[in-house]
Design an enzyme around this catalytic site. Structure first.
Site, PDB file in Angstrom:
ATOM      1  N   ASP A 266      -9.617   2.406   2.588  1.00 56.63           N
ATOM      2  CA  ASP A 266      -8.964   1.534   1.621  1.00 56.63           C
ATOM      3  C   ASP A 266      -9.972   0.581   0.962  1.00 56.63           C
ATOM      4  O   ASP A 266     -11.179   0.678   1.191  1.00 56.63           O
ATOM      5  CB  ASP A 266      -7.835   0.778   2.324  1.00 56.63           C
TER       6      ASP A 266
ATOM      7  N   GLU B 209      -9.452   3.738  -3.425  1.00 56.13           N
ATOM      8  CA  GLU B 209     -10.029   2.653  -4.215  1.00 56.13           C
ATOM      9  C   GLU B 209      -9.093   2.212  -5.332  1.00 56.13           C
ATOM     10  O   GLU B 209      -9.400   1.292  -6.080  1.00 56.13           O
ATOM     11  CB  GLU B 209     -11.401   3.137  -4.730  1.00 56.13           C
ATOM     12  N   TRP B 210      -7.899   2.899  -5.425  1.00 54.88           N
ATOM     13  CA  TRP B 210      -6.812   2.564  -6.361  1.00 54.88           C
ATOM     14  C   TRP B 210      -7.143   2.875  -7.817  1.00 54.88           C
ATOM     15  O   TRP B 210      -6.421   2.450  -8.718  1.00 54.88           O
ATOM     16  CB  TRP B 210      -6.395   1.090  -6.246  1.00 54.88           C
ATOM     17  N   GLY B 211      -8.248   3.575  -8.076  1.00 55.70           N
ATOM     18  CA  GLY B 211      -8.611   3.912  -9.448  1.00 55.70           C
ATOM     19  C   GLY B 211      -9.246   2.784 -10.223  1.00 55.70           C
ATOM     20  O   GLY B 211      -9.463   2.909 -11.442  1.00 55.70           O
TER      21      GLY B 211
ATOM     22  N   ASN C  84     -12.287   1.538 -10.335  1.00 57.71           N
ATOM     23  CA  ASN C  84     -13.635   1.763 -10.855  1.00 57.71           C
ATOM     24  C   ASN C  84     -13.884   3.240 -11.157  1.00 57.71           C
ATOM     25  O   ASN C  84     -14.989   3.745 -10.990  1.00 57.71           O
ATOM     26  CB  ASN C  84     -14.680   1.247  -9.860  1.00 57.71           C
TER      27      ASN C  84
ATOM     28  N   ASP D 141      -0.537   1.514  -5.844  1.00 62.33           N
ATOM     29  CA  ASP D 141       0.413   1.987  -4.836  1.00 62.33           C
ATOM     30  C   ASP D 141       1.719   2.447  -5.469  1.00 62.33           C
ATOM     31  O   ASP D 141       2.249   1.815  -6.392  1.00 62.33           O
ATOM     32  CB  ASP D 141       0.727   0.873  -3.839  1.00 62.33           C
TER      33      ASP D 141
END
Length: 395
Positions: A132, A166-168, A170, A189
């Site tokens: 995460d 990394e949740w997009g 970068n 999320d």
């Protein structure tokens, strides 16, 4: 051997993750029961092979040498014992940490301790790491932080699938393979809902993620050994799920069946990793039918590994498609609106990569199993927030 050459990631990983069902309160008994249920319900045999223990398996603080300690009350037997239990049931074991000083639940994580933690994971027999992006990053950029764990995993004597969460933020689809990642989150999320109500609301609905997967133009970065990940499945969840309850999300109405079929259909069209997160103790027939549909899963696991894309938009009516192995294709007709509508397209007008010199095409409805032939037209009456999902090939 480079992990990016590992055969287990030639297709999108499939499994079950503890977070949506148990959130912060997961215990080793929950994991053992889930392992048994994945076998008994047929999930394992359908391809859901990874059981991933998300956040909160660890003690709040690391040991003096920087190593992880298991949570003393919730995981008293330790992770190695739990891994053995999962492996004995023909499943693979996944674990969680974060590329920061803390996990999202506030437990000490892996930044600066990557090698020690990778060695622990290998010693325990871990097969999959979800990594995460929470905690203090100590002014280190994302590529540097994720590369550190990727290099550590490469140095241990075990193949561990590396999931970059990394949740997009970068654009990890551009560099995920370079840091030895096998899949990378492309969005924030997901919630157990159709659409978020406010632009600044935390979390995304299904249709929000569908839009981001298209608008970010990332299909070209996706394929065998490197997968765009639009987050876990919310099929079978709703306002009462542990995630919805514990994180303060606004999930105020049940997830409709049509919306859940749309959710699963698109994840399969995207060739996305399929990580279920429903409460296996309360598995209803609709959830079972959706998550275990062989035809839908076959489209997700197609060996070409192509991410489907949007071809046509007409108000609330949309057409999506992707090419499949063997000269076939998959097509989705999506109805975003609040009333049933008729949606029409044709082989000639969408990007199906089918031969145009044949007299007829064979069509299979993924959800009903109905089969027919067509001269090229594709049409259906589609329910509100629903889809028609077809497999098409030369007759």
């Amino acid at each position: 051997m480079s992990a990016n050459n590992s055969p287990q990631v030639r297709s999108p990983p499939m499994g079950w993750n503890t977070w949506n069902a148990y959130s912060w309160n997961v215990t080793e008994l929950d994991v053992r029961n889930a392992a048994d249920a994945l076998v008994e319900t047929g999930f394992r045999d359908a391809g859901y092979e990874y059981l991933v223990v998300d956040d909160c398996w660890m003690a709040e603080e690391l040991a003096d040498d920087g190593s992880f300690r298991n949570h003393p009350e919730n995981f008293p037997a330790g992770i190695a014992d739990l891994v053995d239990y999962v492996h004995d049931r023909g499943l693979k074991f996944g674990i969680y940490s974060s590329a920061g000083t803390e996990t999202c639940a506030g437990h000490e994580a892996s930044l600066g301790n990557e090698q020690r933690h990778a060695e622990q994971f290998a010693e325990w027999g871990v097969d999959y790491l979800k990594y995460d992006n929470c905690g203090d990053h100590r002014d280190r950029d994302a590529i540097d932080r994720y590369a550190a764990m990727g290099e550590a995993l490469e140095r241990v004597d075990r193949d561990i699938v590396y999931s970059i969460c990394e949740w997009g933020n970068n654009e990890p689809w551009r560099w995920g393979r370079n840091v030895d990642g096998h899949l990378w989150r492309t969005t924030g999320d997901i919630l157990a809902k159709w659409k978020r109500s406010e632009d600044d609301e935390f979390g995304l609905g299904v249709v929000d993620i569908i839009d981001e997967m298209d608008e970010r133009d990332i299909a070209g970065y996706h394929g065998p050994n490197g997968w765009n990940d639009p987050d876990m499945l919310q099929v079978g969840n709703g306002p009462d799920s542990a995630q919805s309850q514990s994180e303060g999300f606004t999930v105020d109405q049940p997830f409709r069946e049509a919306e859940q079929r749309t959710h699963f259909s698109f994840w399969c069209l995207f060739a996305a990793p399929l990580m279920a997160g429903n409460d296996l103790r309360e598995l209803d027939e609709t959830t079972r039918e959706i998550l275990l549909d062989e035809d839908a899963i076959a489209i997700d696991q197609d060996p070409l590994g192509i991410q489907g894309t949007r071809d046509e938009t007409d108000g609330d009516r949309e057409v999506w498609s992707k090419r499949l192995a063997g000269g076939e294709c998959a097509v989705i007709l999506l109805n975003r609106g609040d009333e049933p509508v008729d949606i029409e397209t044709s082989v000639e007008t969408v990007d199906l990569h089918l031969p145009d010199d044949v007299g007829s095409y064979a069509v299979t409805d993924v959800w009903s199993g109905e089969e027919w032939t067509t001269d090229g037209s594709l049409e259906a009456t589609v329910d509100s927030h629903g889809v028609a999902f077809f497999r098409v090939g030369a007759a």
